[in-house]
Design an enzyme around this catalytic site. Structure first.
Site, PDB file in Angstrom:
ATOM      1  N   HIS A  72     -67.435  14.660 -80.686  1.00  0.00           N
ATOM      2  CA  HIS A  72     -68.007  13.554 -79.918  1.00  0.00           C
ATOM      3  C   HIS A  72     -68.101  13.923 -78.450  1.00  0.00           C
ATOM      4  CE1 HIS A  72     -63.634  13.019 -80.076  1.00  0.00           C
ATOM      5  NE2 HIS A  72     -63.742  12.575 -78.844  1.00  0.00           N
ATOM      6  N   CYS A  73     -69.001  13.242 -77.759  1.00  0.00           N
ATOM      7  CA  CYS A  73     -69.143  13.462 -76.318  1.00  0.00           C
ATOM      8  C   CYS A  73     -69.884  12.280 -75.708  1.00  0.00           C
ATOM      9  CB  CYS A  73     -69.902  14.759 -76.033  1.00  0.00           C
ATOM     10  SG  CYS A  73     -71.640  14.734 -76.515  1.00  0.00           S
TER      11      CYS A  73
END
Length: 156
Positions: A72-73
């Site tokens: 995730h980011c």
């Protein structure tokens, strides 16, 4: 983004649900995620997505164990949350906390400022993937359609 009713079901699109993806490494998995998101929305730069995913991995692997990773980011300029679900044709080393290779991946790309939504979705994913029977059903899916249905209709 003040919508607090974000769920996995309403951030995952069938077009970003992929079954038996061939990937030889963690890097290739992250590249593939970035490429697919860009393919779905050409206004999003695949290099930016990839670099942000890699930066997040440098802080610590998103391999949560049991063959599952939730890369995730945050992404500058994004106006919605994007989810990508995929099973891998062959498990890859993801530096997971239990050192098991990963074959089930749910990537999450969120707007830069969506902190609470980000944490809420990660929590929902972790809870869902904590159910080994649920994960086993996803792994048995032979096509993207059944994988998408398996992820979205099994809300607990």
């Amino acid at each position: 983004m003040s919508d607090t009713s974000l769920t996995i079901d309403n951030i995952l699109a069938p077009a970003l649900t992929l079954c038996q993806v061939p990937a030889s490494s963690k890097k290739r998995v992250l590249e593939f995620i970035a490429e697919r998101i860009h393919y779905q929305d050409e206004t999003l730069n695949d290099n930016d997505i990839f670099n942000n995913l890699v930066s997040r991995e440098r802080l610590g692997s998103t391999g949560i164990g049991q063959g599952i990773a939730i890369p995730h980011c945050r992404l500058e300029g994004l106006d919605r949350v994007i989810g990508v679900l995929m099973t891998l044709a062959e498990p890859v080393d993801f530096d997971a906390i239990d050192n098991q290779p990963v074959d089930l991946v749910f990537a999450l790309v969120v707007p830069k400022e969506a902190t609470s939504e980000h944490l809420e979705l990660l929590s929902q994913l972790a809870e869902r993937f904590n159910d080994s029977a649920f994960c086993e059903r996803l792994r048995k899916c032979q096509d993207a359609d059944s994988l998408y249905k398996g992820m979205t209709t099994d809300s607990q």
